[in-house]
Write a protein that holds these residues in place. Structure first.
Motif, PDB file in Angstrom:
ATOM      1  N   LEU A  10       0.829  -1.203   0.000  1.00 47.86           N
ATOM      2  CA  LEU A  10       0.000   0.000   0.000  1.00 47.86           C
ATOM      3  C   LEU A  10       0.864   1.254   0.000  1.00 47.86           C
ATOM      4  O   LEU A  10       0.627   2.191  -0.769  1.00 47.86           O
ATOM      5  CB  LEU A  10      -0.916  -0.009   1.228  1.00 47.86           C
ATOM      6  N   PHE A  11       1.865   1.300   0.874  1.00 52.63           N
ATOM      7  CA  PHE A  11       2.680   2.499   1.018  1.00 52.63           C
ATOM      8  C   PHE A  11       3.917   2.487   0.126  1.00 52.63           C
ATOM      9  O   PHE A  11       4.375   3.544  -0.297  1.00 52.63           O
ATOM     10  CB  PHE A  11       3.112   2.656   2.479  1.00 52.63           C
ATOM     11  N   LEU A  12       4.460   1.315  -0.146  1.00 53.64           N
ATOM     12  CA  LEU A  12       5.618   1.183  -1.023  1.00 53.64           C
ATOM     13  C   LEU A  12       5.245   0.232  -2.159  1.00 53.64           C
ATOM     14  O   LEU A  12       5.420  -0.986  -2.038  1.00 53.64           O
ATOM     15  CB  LEU A  12       6.846   0.650  -0.276  1.00 53.64           C
ATOM     16  N   THR A  77       4.786   2.453   9.202  1.00 56.75           N
ATOM     17  CA  THR A  77       4.150   3.417   8.305  1.00 56.75           C
ATOM     18  C   THR A  77       2.875   3.990   8.918  1.00 56.75           C
ATOM     19  O   THR A  77       1.798   3.974   8.306  1.00 56.75           O
ATOM     20  CB  THR A  77       3.822   2.747   6.963  1.00 56.75           C
ATOM     21  N   GLY A  78       2.991   4.502  10.112  1.00 55.77           N
ATOM     22  CA  GLY A  78       1.850   5.088  10.800  1.00 55.77           C
ATOM     23  C   GLY A  78       2.309   5.741  12.077  1.00 55.77           C
ATOM     24  O   GLY A  78       3.510   5.914  12.315  1.00 55.77           O
ATOM     25  N   SER A  79       1.347   6.090  12.927  1.00 55.14           N
ATOM     26  CA  SER A  79       1.658   6.772  14.179  1.00 55.14           C
ATOM     27  C   SER A  79       1.663   5.820  15.370  1.00 55.14           C
ATOM     28  O   SER A  79       2.611   5.787  16.149  1.00 55.14           O
ATOM     29  CB  SER A  79       0.644   7.895  14.429  1.00 55.14           C
ATOM     30  N   VAL A 281       3.901   8.784   3.246  1.00 49.48           N
ATOM     31  CA  VAL A 281       4.281   7.848   4.309  1.00 49.48           C
ATOM     32  C   VAL A 281       5.351   6.885   3.814  1.00 49.48           C
ATOM     33  O   VAL A 281       6.327   6.599   4.532  1.00 49.48           O
ATOM     34  CB  VAL A 281       3.046   7.089   4.817  1.00 49.48           C
ATOM     35  N   GLY A 282       5.182   6.354   2.600  1.00 51.98           N
ATOM     36  CA  GLY A 282       6.168   5.424   2.053  1.00 51.98           C
ATOM     37  C   GLY A 282       7.543   6.049   1.944  1.00 51.98           C
ATOM     38  O   GLY A 282       8.559   5.441   2.320  1.00 51.98           O
TER      39      GLY A 282
END
Length: 310
Positions: A10-12, A77-79, A281-282
């Motif tokens: 999803l992010f990369l 990839t988040g908080s 994010v990625g």
């Protein structure tokens, strides 16, 4: 060749610029392209890895960390890294650095929260459902008070967006700006027409317990875009079933015989999921991981005490 494990895509994206950047730095990429890898699969893939970009919604348990025999760094990839890396304390004790892209998804989550709340304020889910009512008397946005529980990056982003629509904003669990009124939790529950929850798991469970939920004004809207245990969901469902509240939650939640359009529940946590946010994010996670592998430090490092154990 040193190896980096990347979960989900999803992010990369596979073959995307962030993956190519890692390869250019001399790393072999191990893609585990599933959103929720199970513990056994993670154990198999993390053994022998030097770095790990956690792009899915898997749970990195103590057993997984025990199997991480060569791991030096995890980039989340988040908080809320503690929610997805319950083995973070063990990782720290093993000298494994952890970074989190804190705040990068704040605007996306704030948008989801505000859109969901305002749809419910205007009763749009019911008014557009087959067999729903023909009309409903609702509220002007500028007549509303929004109460934010958890005033971090997401809460602050939500406050800015809501105030732009003329909504009065109050907040607790933080240090609101001069433009946002700081109140106690009891005051917030009593005064708010919309309550939006954005606490981190570090805050602890049940930021809104059953007593607080029972105290919310009838006709109000409750939004939980944090984690599932941040509120008492049984108490929420009871009040929704009684026709006293409408709600939106960013996780699966079901009950029988609820009023039409009174509950919006995601099939999975997706409030963060916009193309622009995912790309940022990625890139940020990639930079963090490379920094941690090369120098042992990064602005997104969340467990600096790992150095004491390396």
């Amino acid at each position: 060749m040193p190896r980096i494990l990347i979960t989900d895509s999803l992010f990369l994206p596979i073959g995307g610029p962030d993956e190519e950047r890692l390869k250019a730095e001399g790393y072999e990429i191990d893609r585990l392209d599933v959103p929720r890898a199970d513990e056994e699969t993670l154990i198999q893939h993390i053994s022998g890895a030097d770095g790990y970009i956690l792009g899915g919604i898997e749970s990195v348990t103590d057993k997984v960390i025990h199997a991480a025999d060569t791991l030096k760094a995890i980039a989340f990839t988040g908080s809320g890294y503690a929610e997805f890396i319950p083995g973070w304390r063990l990782a720290t004790s093993k000298g494994i650095a952890i970074s989190a892209a804190r705040g990068e998804n704040a605007d996306a989550v704030a948008e989801w929260s505000l859109v969901s709340a305002l749809m419910l304020v205007r009763n749009i889910p019911a008014l557009t459902a087959p067999g729903g009512p023909d009309f409903s008397i609702t509220r002007d946005f500028n007549s509303l008070t929004l109460g934010i529980v958890g005033y971090g990056a997401i809460g602050q982003a939500l406050a800015r967006k809501a105030k732009a629509l003329g909504i009065h904003v109050i907040a607790t669990e933080g240090k609101p700006s001069d433009e946002v009124t700081s109140v106690s939790l009891n005051e917030l529950v009593e005064q708010s027409d919309i309550i939006s929850v954005h606490v981190s798991r570090h805050r602890g469970k049940t930021a809104l317990d059953a007593t607080a939920i029972k105290s919310i004004k009838p006709g109000s809207v409750l939004v939980n875009a944090a984690f599932e245990e941040a509120i008492d969901n049984d108490a929420l469902l009871q009040r929704v079933a009684d026709g006293e509240l409408r709600a939106a939650v960013d996780y699966p939640l079901q009950a029988d015989d609820l009023p039409l359009g009174a509950l919006l529940a995601s099939n999975a946590q997706t409030a963060f999921n916009t193309a622009e946010t995912n790309a940022r994010v990625g890139a940020r996670a990639t930079t963090s991981l490379l920094n941690l592998l090369n120098s042992g430090d990064d602005a997104d490092l969340v467990n600096p005490e790992y150095r004491n154990n390396r």
